[in-house]
Scaffold this active site. Structure first.
Site, PDB file in Angstrom:
ATOM      1  N   SER A 101       0.786  -1.237   0.000  1.00 27.81           N
ATOM      2  CA  SER A 101       0.000   0.000   0.000  1.00 27.81           C
ATOM      3  C   SER A 101       0.819   1.289   0.000  1.00 27.81           C
ATOM      4  O   SER A 101       0.245   2.377   0.020  1.00 27.81           O
ATOM      5  CB  SER A 101      -0.913  -0.012   1.220  1.00 27.81           C
ATOM      6  OG  SER A 101      -0.148  -0.286   2.378  1.00 27.81           O
ATOM      7  N   THR A 203      -1.909   3.101   4.004  1.00 31.68           N
ATOM      8  CA  THR A 203      -1.192   4.375   3.892  1.00 31.68           C
ATOM      9  C   THR A 203      -0.455   4.683   5.185  1.00 31.68           C
ATOM     10  O   THR A 203      -0.994   4.466   6.265  1.00 31.68           O
ATOM     11  CB  THR A 203      -2.237   5.498   3.694  1.00 31.68           C
ATOM     12  OG1 THR A 203      -2.844   5.302   2.438  1.00 31.68           O
ATOM     13  CG2 THR A 203      -1.636   6.878   3.780  1.00 31.68           C
ATOM     14  N   THR A 221       1.503   7.014   0.100  1.00 29.80           N
ATOM     15  CA  THR A 221       0.643   5.878  -0.221  1.00 29.80           C
ATOM     16  C   THR A 221       0.678   5.548  -1.718  1.00 29.80           C
ATOM     17  O   THR A 221       1.040   6.400  -2.531  1.00 29.80           O
ATOM     18  CB  THR A 221      -0.819   6.220   0.149  1.00 29.80           C
ATOM     19  OG1 THR A 221      -1.638   5.066   0.014  1.00 29.80           O
ATOM     20  CG2 THR A 221      -1.392   7.305  -0.728  1.00 29.80           C
ATOM     21  N   ARG A 231      -6.717   8.601 -10.796  1.00 28.45           N
ATOM     22  CA  ARG A 231      -7.395   8.925  -9.531  1.00 28.45           C
ATOM     23  C   ARG A 231      -6.373   9.367  -8.480  1.00 28.45           C
ATOM     24  O   ARG A 231      -5.331   8.739  -8.294  1.00 28.45           O
ATOM     25  CB  ARG A 231      -8.165   7.703  -9.030  1.00 28.45           C
ATOM     26  CG  ARG A 231      -8.915   7.928  -7.698  1.00 28.45           C
ATOM     27  CD  ARG A 231      -8.088   7.487  -6.505  1.00 28.45           C
ATOM     28  NE  ARG A 231      -8.852   7.483  -5.261  1.00 28.45           N
ATOM     29  CZ  ARG A 231      -8.331   7.334  -4.064  1.00 28.45           C
ATOM     30  NH1 ARG A 231      -7.026   7.167  -3.933  1.00 28.45           N
ATOM     31  NH2 ARG A 231      -9.064   7.334  -2.993  1.00 28.45           N
ATOM     32  N   VAL A 232      -6.694  10.448  -7.804  1.00 23.78           N
ATOM     33  CA  VAL A 232      -5.847  10.917  -6.705  1.00 23.78           C
ATOM     34  C   VAL A 232      -6.691  10.914  -5.437  1.00 23.78           C
ATOM     35  O   VAL A 232      -7.839  11.364  -5.462  1.00 23.78           O
ATOM     36  CB  VAL A 232      -5.302  12.334  -7.001  1.00 23.78           C
ATOM     37  CG1 VAL A 232      -4.638  12.928  -5.766  1.00 23.78           C
ATOM     38  CG2 VAL A 232      -4.304  12.282  -8.155  1.00 23.78           C
ATOM     39  N   THR A 254      -6.166   8.135   7.170  1.00 21.13           N
ATOM     40  CA  THR A 254      -5.991   6.917   6.397  1.00 21.13           C
ATOM     41  C   THR A 254      -7.382   6.371   6.109  1.00 21.13           C
ATOM     42  O   THR A 254      -8.327   6.679   6.817  1.00 21.13           O
ATOM     43  CB  THR A 254      -5.123   5.897   7.166  1.00 21.13           C
ATOM     44  OG1 THR A 254      -4.975   4.719   6.379  1.00 21.13           O
ATOM     45  CG2 THR A 254      -5.732   5.500   8.492  1.00 21.13           C
ATOM     46  N   GLY A 255      -7.496   5.588   5.044  1.00 19.56           N
ATOM     47  CA  GLY A 255      -8.803   5.054   4.686  1.00 19.56           C
ATOM     48  C   GLY A 255      -9.244   5.560   3.329  1.00 19.56           C
ATOM     49  O   GLY A 255      -8.408   5.978   2.517  1.00 19.56           O
TER      50      GLY A 255
HETATM   51  C1  SD4 Z   1      -6.417   6.902  -0.581  1.00 16.82           C
HETATM   52  N1  SD4 Z   1      -6.299   7.391   1.759  1.00 16.82           N
HETATM   53  O1  SD4 Z   1      -5.768   6.878  -1.609  1.00 16.82           O
HETATM   54  C2  SD4 Z   1      -5.696   6.623   0.704  1.00 16.82           C
HETATM   55  C3  SD4 Z   1      -5.680   5.165   0.948  1.00 16.82           C
HETATM   56  C4  SD4 Z   1      -5.488   4.804   2.358  1.00 16.82           C
HETATM   57  O2  SD4 Z   1      -5.625   3.499   4.113  1.00 16.82           O
HETATM   58  O3  SD4 Z   1      -5.181   5.583   3.208  1.00 16.82           O
HETATM   59  N2  SD4 Z   1      -5.722   3.679   2.778  1.00 16.82           N
HETATM   60  O4  SD4 Z   1      -7.626   7.074  -0.554  1.00 16.82           O
END
Ligand code: SD4
Length: 339
Positions: A101, A203, A221, A231-232, A254-255
């Site tokens: 990740s 991340t 990440t 995509r960002v 995160t997420g």
């Molecule tokens: C995203 N926030 O690209 C990041 C992915 C992530 O835990 O944090 N995953 O959306």
């Protein structure tokens, strides 16, 4: 009545700070001067000054936060700043080919291309960011270069890569065998369904406070796996995936980035702290903002915050989000509260 040692010292510090300000010296330089001058000037009072030093603290998301914080503290021990702690911490995770990740080994987008997002911000409010960066292993270091070497905050895609190459970063293939296999498997169903809490290794968001009381943050990440090409997410967006105000505190997310971006999550957490909330209450309130505004059944977001005094907090929508807390005395993984 004669002046106490303490008030002598305060007066001295005040005078030096004023002179430093007139000369345009940074607070850091003034602090350093204070350190050395006081040693000679006031002998025994040096101890008192040391006691007033901030306790260096680092918090980083997920299991890999432990190794990240360890390396961050090594950078501090070598004389590094909070920003150096952040960069060193990010690099150890970015170069780990096993992590799916972040950086090398990150899962690709739907077209099998690994694109990286990262940013950093320091106590002075300076910020740097790269998004949709390809073929460069250390995106947070590139973001730092954007911050320090350009008049801009954010570079994306081909431009970010060109800049990185100009700065001496190497071009490498980031798609590992393991990530390629996962992509092949994904293609069978071809279904976009972000996985929450991916292997406890998502991340990495990193927040650091150094001995001088300087706060910095970073986030790096490969973004949600199998995203559309181009995509960002939130991670490189200042205010969404990361925000730092050196006079208040710092937050990272995160997420699922879309949920964080729609609520400008990290900025919200810092603003709530500015209003007097503890880092924990601020994270909980920002998570509640998401829960109140969208269906969160299959969606995870976790916030992590550190204030300028070294107090921290974390909260997520669902269980499973953890983070590493490290000081000079200890280092531990903590399960964040949720709901
Ligand atoms: C995203 N926030 O690209 C990041 C992915 C992530 O835990 O944090 N995953 O959306």
């Amino acid at each position: 009545m004669g002046k106490t040692n303490k008030s002598n010292r305060r007066e001295f510090i005040g005078r030096l700070a004023t002179i430093g300000g007139v000369l345009g010296l940074s607070p850091f330089t003034i602090n350093r001067m204070l350190g050395s001058e006081l040693t000679e000037f006031e002998g025994s009072q040096k101890l008192e000054l040391e006691a007033e030093k901030a306790q260096a603290t680092m918090v980083s998301t997920w299991n890999h936060g432990l190794i990240a914080n360890k390396v961050g503290f090594e950078a501090l021990a070598k004389g590094g700043s909070a920003l150096d702690m952040i960069e060193a911490a990010a690099r150890i995770v970015e170069k780990d080919a096993e992590g799916l990740s972040v950086g090398l080994g990150g899962l690709p987008d739907r077209d099998g291309i690994v694109t990286l997002d990262a940013c950093c911000m320091d106590h002075l409010g300076r910020a740097g960011s790269v998004a949709a960066l390809q073929d460069i292993m250390y995106p947070l270091s590139v973001a730092r270069k954007v911050m320090e070497e350009t008049p801009h905050v954010m570079l994306v895609g081909e431009g970010a890569k060109m800049f990185a190459l100009e700065q001496g970063f190497e071009s490498v293939n980031l798609l590992t065998e393991k990530a390629h296999e996962a992509w092949q498997k994904w293609k069978v169903k071809n279904e976009y369904k972000p996985v929450i809490n991916i292997e406890n290794h998502d991340t990495i968001g990193i927040l650091a406070l150094d001995h001088e009381g300087r706060l910095s943050g970073g986030c790096t990440t490969s973004g949600v796996s199998f995203k559309m090409h181009g995509r960002v997410g939130d991670s490189p967006i200042i205010g969404a995936g990361l925000f730092v105000d050196g006079n208040v505190g710092a937050a990272t997310a995160t997420g699922l980035g879309e949920a964080v971006m729609r609520t400008v999550g990290s900025f919200l957490v810092v603003e709530l702290m500015r209003g007097g909330m503890s880092p924990q209450d601020a994270c909980e309130t920002a998570v509640k903002r998401i829960i109140d505004s969208m269906d969160v059944t299959d969606l995870q977001v976790g916030y992590l915050a550190l204030d300028k005094h070294g107090n921290h907090g974390a909260h997520a929508i669902h269980g499973g989000f953890n983070y590493a807390l490290t000081t000079e005395k200890s280092s531990e993984l903590i399960n964040a509260s949720n709901g």
